[in-house]
Scaffold this active site. Structure first.
Site, mmCIF file in Angstrom:
data_model
loop_
_atom_site.group_PDB
_atom_site.id
_atom_site.type_symbol
_atom_site.label_atom_id
_atom_site.label_comp_id
_atom_site.label_asym_id
_atom_site.label_seq_id
_atom_site.Cartn_x
_atom_site.Cartn_y
_atom_site.Cartn_z
ATOM 1 N N ASP A 229 4.221 -5.131 -11.028
ATOM 2 C CA ASP A 229 3.458 -4.497 -9.952
ATOM 3 C C ASP A 229 2.126 -3.955 -10.460
ATOM 4 O O ASP A 229 1.076 -4.153 -9.831
ATOM 5 C CB ASP A 229 4.267 -3.359 -9.320
ATOM 6 C CG ASP A 229 5.383 -3.863 -8.430
ATOM 7 O OD1 ASP A 229 5.693 -5.071 -8.480
ATOM 8 O OD2 ASP A 229 5.963 -3.042 -7.694
ATOM 9 N N LYS B 232 0.961 -5.126 -3.444
ATOM 10 C CA LYS B 232 1.371 -6.493 -3.767
ATOM 11 C C LYS B 232 2.547 -6.918 -2.888
ATOM 12 O O LYS B 232 3.265 -6.085 -2.327
ATOM 13 C CB LYS B 232 1.759 -6.610 -5.246
ATOM 14 C CG LYS B 232 3.107 -5.952 -5.627
ATOM 15 C CD LYS B 232 4.250 -6.958 -5.579
ATOM 16 C CE LYS B 232 5.604 -6.425 -5.929
ATOM 17 N NZ LYS B 232 6.157 -5.345 -5.126
ATOM 18 N N ALA C 136 8.239 0.338 0.915
ATOM 19 C CA ALA C 136 8.442 -0.934 1.614
ATOM 20 C C ALA C 136 8.411 -2.123 0.653
ATOM 21 O O ALA C 136 8.324 -3.262 1.085
ATOM 22 C CB ALA C 136 7.379 -1.112 2.694
ATOM 23 N N GLY C 137 8.431 -1.841 -0.659
ATOM 24 C CA GLY C 137 8.408 -2.920 -1.636
ATOM 25 C C GLY C 137 7.042 -3.544 -1.807
ATOM 26 O O GLY C 137 6.926 -4.686 -2.245
ATOM 27 N N GLU D 249 3.817 4.092 -14.492
ATOM 28 C CA GLU D 249 4.963 3.505 -13.809
ATOM 29 C C GLU D 249 6.280 3.870 -14.500
ATOM 30 O O GLU D 249 7.299 4.072 -13.843
ATOM 31 C CB GLU D 249 4.811 1.982 -13.745
ATOM 32 C CG GLU D 249 3.848 1.509 -12.682
ATOM 33 C CD GLU D 249 4.462 1.582 -11.294
ATOM 34 O OE1 GLU D 249 5.089 0.623 -10.837
ATOM 35 O OE2 GLU D 249 4.330 2.656 -10.679
ATOM 36 N N GLY E 219 4.488 -2.164 -3.684
ATOM 37 C CA GLY E 219 3.799 -1.733 -4.904
ATOM 38 C C GLY E 219 2.900 -0.524 -4.740
ATOM 39 O O GLY E 219 1.897 -0.395 -5.438
ATOM 40 N N SER E 220 3.261 0.397 -3.825
ATOM 41 C CA SER E 220 2.390 1.556 -3.591
ATOM 42 C C SER E 220 2.263 2.435 -4.843
ATOM 43 O O SER E 220 1.170 2.913 -5.160
ATOM 44 C CB SER E 220 2.903 2.383 -2.406
ATOM 45 O OG SER E 220 4.216 2.863 -2.641
ATOM 46 N N SER E 221 3.358 2.667 -5.564
ATOM 47 C CA SER E 221 3.274 3.525 -6.753
ATOM 48 C C SER E 221 2.436 2.872 -7.849
ATOM 49 O O SER E 221 1.686 3.548 -8.553
ATOM 50 C CB SER E 221 4.676 3.856 -7.283
ATOM 51 O OG SER E 221 5.272 2.736 -7.909
#
Length: 492
Positions: free
Chosen positions: A251, A52, A190-191, A240, A193-195
């Site tokens: 996210d 995202k 990198a902000g 999360e 939303g990978s997690s």
């Protein structure tokens, strides 16, 4: 078992369950309709979820203003292989973060997770982690990645704790042995939303294995699809919490349902109000990673100090950002909005420029971000703003339609020469998707009768974003690949 090696000593070989019952030296093979590629009870399958970006409202959202977050077409892909009944192990293999670990299913603390006062069901709403359950996982996490530096181990243990919390909450001691292999095309840290993308993949995979999801299928009623999406989202939020402690929930919501959401948090003792934008259009996007490390906490603190020093001025800027976000939502909701027409895109692009200028006035940009804007503005190929906390990280550019490809190529070369990472993606695409069984019916196997079962070794060795997308991506050559299915909830 510590260190992630399977009992037969091979971490890369998976035994097939073909009709002859033997093992396969080659992990994938061509599949014809007359031949079963794996056990009909538990075929290998894949789940995918998007990353995202914050489209509008960075920093003002901290002060109770709305923000818009939207899905991007960079995604995580989780491949699930069910092992034979005699294999009583569950393994994680996430090569992008160098994580590989195996646990014996019978050694996991089922008795604590399944106590009458602890047991959760697949439809439960869990808003906080149970300290006793978290503590019960510690012995299982203490043996993860012992040969890695502590900083890396922390990431591995957070990921493992998220998986085990979901696995033990949703599963049972009779669960089949499984291998979960994940690749992601989303830059980490990198902000983007990978997690959350990974959390959604794990949640959806486990719920599918428990047969608690119907669909997705083309004729699925919207209300049923929404319930399915919410079920996945609830457990992704639990994951999360294991990773981040106190996530906003935004996210994982975007990664689950796709499209975009407007979210607003006026009381930090409560979750944010989230309004889905089910009809958000898909927009062409150029995402550039500055490769400049940033700290969200530092940038938020910087704005707070500026606001303390100049309250009236900074509050006026935050109010202006609020107005920009609201206006952007109104423009996109307008029936006249057409994502293929430059006039509609220009209206959004101008709002992006204004939003970025306001963020610059708060001091949260960075020379690397401004350089991206300079290169793109010089070629006149789109409208650019930073996304996320700033201070580095990523920028997003809404591309003008019909731009001269020579201009794009020139700009891309400059970005590469100056050590930027560039990703061509789309904004507002699909959320969680499923490939069941894990057989591609076009793309790499277009000319093969019946398709091709995903080659696990190739999946593991695929190089970078392009390699993963080419092999298993939900899109191939700009179109959706046959086989991938999504829970879609458009209202138009």
């Amino acid at each position: 078992m510590a260190n992630g090696r399977s009992t037969n000593g091979s971490s890369l070989q998976v035994h097939g369950n073909g009709s002859n019952g033997g093992s396969h030296a080659v992990l994938a093979h061509r599949v014809s309709p007359s031949r079963k590629q794996s056990s009909p009870m538990a075929p290998a399958f894949m789940v995918s979820a998007p990353g995202k970006v914050l489209f509008f409202g960075e920093h003002s959202v901290v002060y109770g203003k709305p923000a818009i977050a939207a899905a991007i077409s960079l995604r995580s892909y989780l491949h699930v292989t069910t092992l034979s009944k005699s294999r009583r192990t569950v393994s994680l293999r996430f090569p992008d973060i160098d994580l590989i670990h195996t646990w014996n299913i019978d050694d996991l603390p089922w008795n604590i997770f399944h106590r009458a006062d602890k047991k959760k069901s697949y439809y439960s709403l869990v808003t906080e982690l149970d300290p006793e359950l978290v503590q019960a996982l510690e012995p299982q996490l203490d043996v993860v990645s012992l040969d890695h530096p502590e900083e890396v181990r922390k990431v591995h243990k957070n990921t493992a704790s998220a998986f085990l919390y979901l696995f033990l909450s949703l599963g049972s001691p009779s669960f089949h042995g499984c291998l979960y292999t994940l690749r992601s095309t989303i830059p980490i840290g990198a902000g983007l939303g990978s997690s959350a993308s990974i959390s959604v993949c794990m949640s959806a995979a486990l719920l599918l294995q428990l047969r608690t999801l119907s669909g997705p299928h083309p004729d699925q009623p919207h209300e049923e699809a929404r319930l399915q999406v919410e079920r996945i989202n609830r457990w992704a939020f639990v994951s999360e919490m294991c990773i981040h402690g106190n996530p906003s929930g935004v996210d994982n919501t975007v990664a689950t349902q796709g499209k975009a959401v407007v979210f607003q948090r006026t009381d930090y003792a409560k979750p944010p109000a989230v309004r889905p934008l089910w009809d958000f259009p898909e927009l062409p996007l150029l995402l550039v990673d500055t490769r400049q490390p940033k700290s969200t906490a530092h940038e938020v603190s910087k704005v707070a100090k500026l606001r303390e020093a100049h309250p009236k001025l900074v509050n006026a800027i935050l109010e202006a950002m609020d107005r920009v976000t609201v206006t952007a939502g109104e423009v996109i909701d307008d029936e006249e909005f057409d994502e293929e027409e430059e006039d509609s895109l220009r209206r959004i692009g101008e709002l992006m420029n204004i939003n970025h200028g306001l963020l610059v006035s708060l001091g949260v940009s960075h020379p690397r971000l401004e350089r991206v804007r300079e290169l793109i503005d010089h070629e006149g190929i789109g409208w650019t703003k930073l996304t996320g906390a700033g201070g580095g990280g990523c920028s997003i550019t809404l591309l003008r339609p019909g731009v001269d490809q020579a201009k794009i190529a020139k700009m891309e070369k400059r970005l590469k020469d100056e050590n930027y990472a560039k990703f061509e993606t789309t904004l507002g695409g699909d959320g969680v998707g499923v490939l069941w069984p894990a057989v591609l019916k076009n793309g790499t196997a277009e000319d093969e009768e019946g398709g091709m079962e995903i080659d696990l070794e190739k999946f593991l060795s695929a190089e970078g974003t392009e390699g993963v997308e080419k092999l298993v991506g939900v899109h191939s050559g700009g179109g959706e690949r046959e086989g991938w299915k999504f829970w879609r909830i458009e209202t138009k």
